[in-house]
Design an enzyme around this catalytic site. Structure first.
Site, PDB file in Angstrom:
ATOM      1  N   ASN A  77       6.278   4.486  13.869  1.00 41.25           N
ATOM      2  CA  ASN A  77       7.164   4.762  13.054  1.00 41.25           C
ATOM      3  C   ASN A  77       6.693   5.590  11.895  1.00 41.25           C
ATOM      4  O   ASN A  77       5.578   5.424  11.209  1.00 41.25           O
ATOM      5  CB  ASN A  77       7.404   3.408  12.164  1.00 41.25           C
ATOM      6  CG  ASN A  77       8.318   3.401  11.125  1.00 41.25           C
ATOM      7  OD1 ASN A  77       8.981   4.713  10.918  1.00 41.25           O
ATOM      8  ND2 ASN A  77       8.408   2.581  10.291  1.00 41.25           N
ATOM      9  N   LYS A 109       7.912   7.130   9.213  1.00 33.83           N
ATOM     10  CA  LYS A 109       8.341   7.081   8.003  1.00 33.83           C
ATOM     11  C   LYS A 109       9.070   8.316   7.469  1.00 33.83           C
ATOM     12  O   LYS A 109       9.233   9.362   8.206  1.00 33.83           O
ATOM     13  CB  LYS A 109       7.699   6.397   7.024  1.00 33.83           C
ATOM     14  CG  LYS A 109       7.101   5.041   7.597  1.00 33.83           C
ATOM     15  CD  LYS A 109       6.436   3.840   6.888  1.00 33.83           C
ATOM     16  CE  LYS A 109       5.873   2.794   7.523  1.00 33.83           C
ATOM     17  NZ  LYS A 109       5.413   1.872   6.745  1.00 33.83           N
ATOM     18  N   HIS A 166      14.183  -2.189   8.450  1.00 42.34           N
ATOM     19  CA  HIS A 166      12.580  -2.059   7.962  1.00 42.34           C
ATOM     20  C   HIS A 166      12.748  -2.590   6.692  1.00 42.34           C
ATOM     21  O   HIS A 166      13.585  -2.347   5.943  1.00 42.34           O
ATOM     22  CB  HIS A 166      12.210  -0.552   8.320  1.00 42.34           C
ATOM     23  CG  HIS A 166      10.768  -0.579   8.074  1.00 42.34           C
ATOM     24  ND1 HIS A 166      10.286  -0.441   6.822  1.00 42.34           N
ATOM     25  CD2 HIS A 166       9.680  -0.435   8.953  1.00 42.34           C
ATOM     26  CE1 HIS A 166       8.832  -0.374   6.900  1.00 42.34           C
ATOM     27  NE2 HIS A 166       8.562  -0.568   8.196  1.00 42.34           N
ATOM     28  N   GLU A 201      11.171  -1.478   4.167  1.00 41.66           N
ATOM     29  CA  GLU A 201      11.076  -0.532   3.011  1.00 41.66           C
ATOM     30  C   GLU A 201      12.597  -0.131   2.907  1.00 41.66           C
ATOM     31  O   GLU A 201      13.196   0.102   1.729  1.00 41.66           O
ATOM     32  CB  GLU A 201      10.611   1.023   3.570  1.00 41.66           C
ATOM     33  CG  GLU A 201       9.112   0.523   3.525  1.00 41.66           C
ATOM     34  CD  GLU A 201       7.997   1.479   4.237  1.00 41.66           C
ATOM     35  OE1 GLU A 201       8.509   2.427   4.981  1.00 41.66           O
ATOM     36  OE2 GLU A 201       6.928   0.995   4.464  1.00 41.66           O
ATOM     37  N   GLU A 236       7.210  -8.036  10.984  1.00 43.29           N
ATOM     38  CA  GLU A 236       6.207  -7.271   9.977  1.00 43.29           C
ATOM     39  C   GLU A 236       6.055  -8.119   8.820  1.00 43.29           C
ATOM     40  O   GLU A 236       7.195  -7.709   7.931  1.00 43.29           O
ATOM     41  CB  GLU A 236       6.875  -5.733  10.067  1.00 43.29           C
ATOM     42  CG  GLU A 236       6.883  -5.061  11.268  1.00 43.29           C
ATOM     43  CD  GLU A 236       7.218  -3.745  11.074  1.00 43.29           C
ATOM     44  OE1 GLU A 236       6.241  -2.898  11.467  1.00 43.29           O
ATOM     45  OE2 GLU A 236       7.966  -3.120  10.055  1.00 43.29           O
ATOM     46  N   GLY A 279       1.179  -1.038   5.613  1.00 45.40           N
ATOM     47  CA  GLY A 279       0.468  -0.151   4.739  1.00 45.40           C
ATOM     48  C   GLY A 279      -0.396  -0.557   3.507  1.00 45.40           C
ATOM     49  O   GLY A 279      -0.881  -0.028   2.943  1.00 45.40           O
ATOM     50  N   SER A 328      -0.404  -2.918   9.444  1.00 43.46           N
ATOM     51  CA  SER A 328      -1.808  -2.514   9.328  1.00 43.46           C
ATOM     52  C   SER A 328      -2.228  -2.249  10.770  1.00 43.46           C
ATOM     53  O   SER A 328      -3.612  -3.052  10.791  1.00 43.46           O
ATOM     54  CB  SER A 328      -2.516  -2.939   8.238  1.00 43.46           C
ATOM     55  OG  SER A 328      -1.887  -2.942   6.929  1.00 43.46           O
TER      56      SER A 328
HETATM   57  P1  PGA Z   1       1.686   0.157   8.800  1.00 41.74           P
HETATM   58  O1  PGA Z   1       3.288   0.113   8.906  1.00 41.74           O
HETATM   59  O2  PGA Z   1       1.255   0.247  10.274  1.00 41.74           O
HETATM   60  O3  PGA Z   1       1.367   1.412   8.229  1.00 41.74           O
HETATM   61  O4  PGA Z   1       1.141  -0.953   8.035  1.00 41.74           O
HETATM   62  C1  PGA Z   1       4.120  -0.580   9.858  1.00 41.74           C
HETATM   63  C2  PGA Z   1       5.323  -0.402   9.559  1.00 41.74           C
HETATM   64  O5  PGA Z   1       6.051  -0.092   8.351  1.00 41.74           O
HETATM   65  O6  PGA Z   1       6.294  -0.253  10.683  1.00 41.74           O
END
Ligand code: PGA
Length: 241
Positions: free
Chosen positions: A8, A10, A93, A95, A159, A165, A195
């Site tokens: 992903n 983003k 997601h 976000e 997640e 993140g 992560s």
């Molecule tokens: P990350 O994000 O690996 O940077 O923690 C995962 C995601 O948001 O799908």
């Protein structure tokens, strides 16, 4: 059953040139790995260009709307994605839930309408830190799964928001507890995200009921994404011996 490695991106990278270079780098490195499903999720605007430049990875979108056409300024429909040759879409997601205020109802509508046109869907679920601290993580995720259709093209990604993140991945026993619950409710493949890095990928891949990874930050470097894919593949080969 093939495990899934999904990247992903983003809202990265910020130029078409860098996006194509990253896609090519990932594509070349992952070309020899045939026993995983490999998907990258670039920003919408780079999708057509990237499609012309990759052979071994599938392309997905990071979001979609639930209507197929009409007066919905700024939105992209499931049928438009399909028409472009996109195979996958990420829906819900954290976000989008938290920054763009998407609610469970619109997320489930998006899932249904994407599946109806024939897209494959990764539906993201996961609790926030304070919800886990209040021992409400199971209840929150159950609510997020409420009303999902039973469709072979649906995959769930667990997640936990506090792991995205932050560099703080969930522990194996936490992942196993949640994946077992999600699997018993849905019967679907369950990916872990939050992560995931080359350094922790083997350990996380060894957790029970982990059918793949949804990788954010570490998918922005072809080498680290490749290492995570190898860890997932190798762990799988060892466990199926
Ligand atoms: P990350 O994000 O690996 O940077 O923690 C995962 C995601 O948001 O799908």
């Amino acid at each position: 059953m093939r495990r899934i490695i999904a990247g992903n991106w983003k809202m990265n990278p910020t130029t078409a040139e860098n996006a194509v270079n990253l896609a090519k780098g990932v594509d070349e490195r992952l070309e020899g790995i045939n026993d995983l499903e490999k998907i990258i999720f670039p920003p919408f605007v780079y999708i057509p260009l990237i499609m012309e430049n990759v052979r071994s990875v599938e392309i997905g979108a990071q979001n979609v709307f639930y209507e197929l056409s009409g007066a919905y300024t700024g939105e992209v429909s499931p049928s438009m994605l399909l028409d472009l040759g996109v195979k996958w879409v990420i829906i819900g997601h954290s976000e989008r839930r938290n920054i763009l205020h998407e609610d469970d109802e619109s997320i489930i509508r998006k899932v249904k309408s994407s599946l109806e046109v024939g897209l494959k869907v990764i539906l993201c679920v996961g609790e926030k830190l304070h919800e886990r601290e209040l021992f409400r993580h199971k209840e929150v995720v159950k609510r997020q799964l409420d009303g999902i259709p039973d469709d072979e093209n649906l995959v769930i990604a667990y997640e936990p928001v506090w792991a995205i993140g932050t560099g703080r991945n969930a522990r194996v026993e936490q992942i196993e507890e949640m994946h077992e619950m999600i699997k018993s409710i849905t019967g679907k493949k369950v990916l872990y995200g939050g992560s995931v890095k080359p350094e922790n990928a083997s350990e996380l891949a060894s957790a029970k009921n982990v059918d793949g990874f949804l990788v954010g930050g570490a998918s922005l470097e072809a080498d680290s994404f490749h290492k995570i894919a190898l860890a997932l593949r190798n762990q799988y080969l060892t466990s199926s011996k």
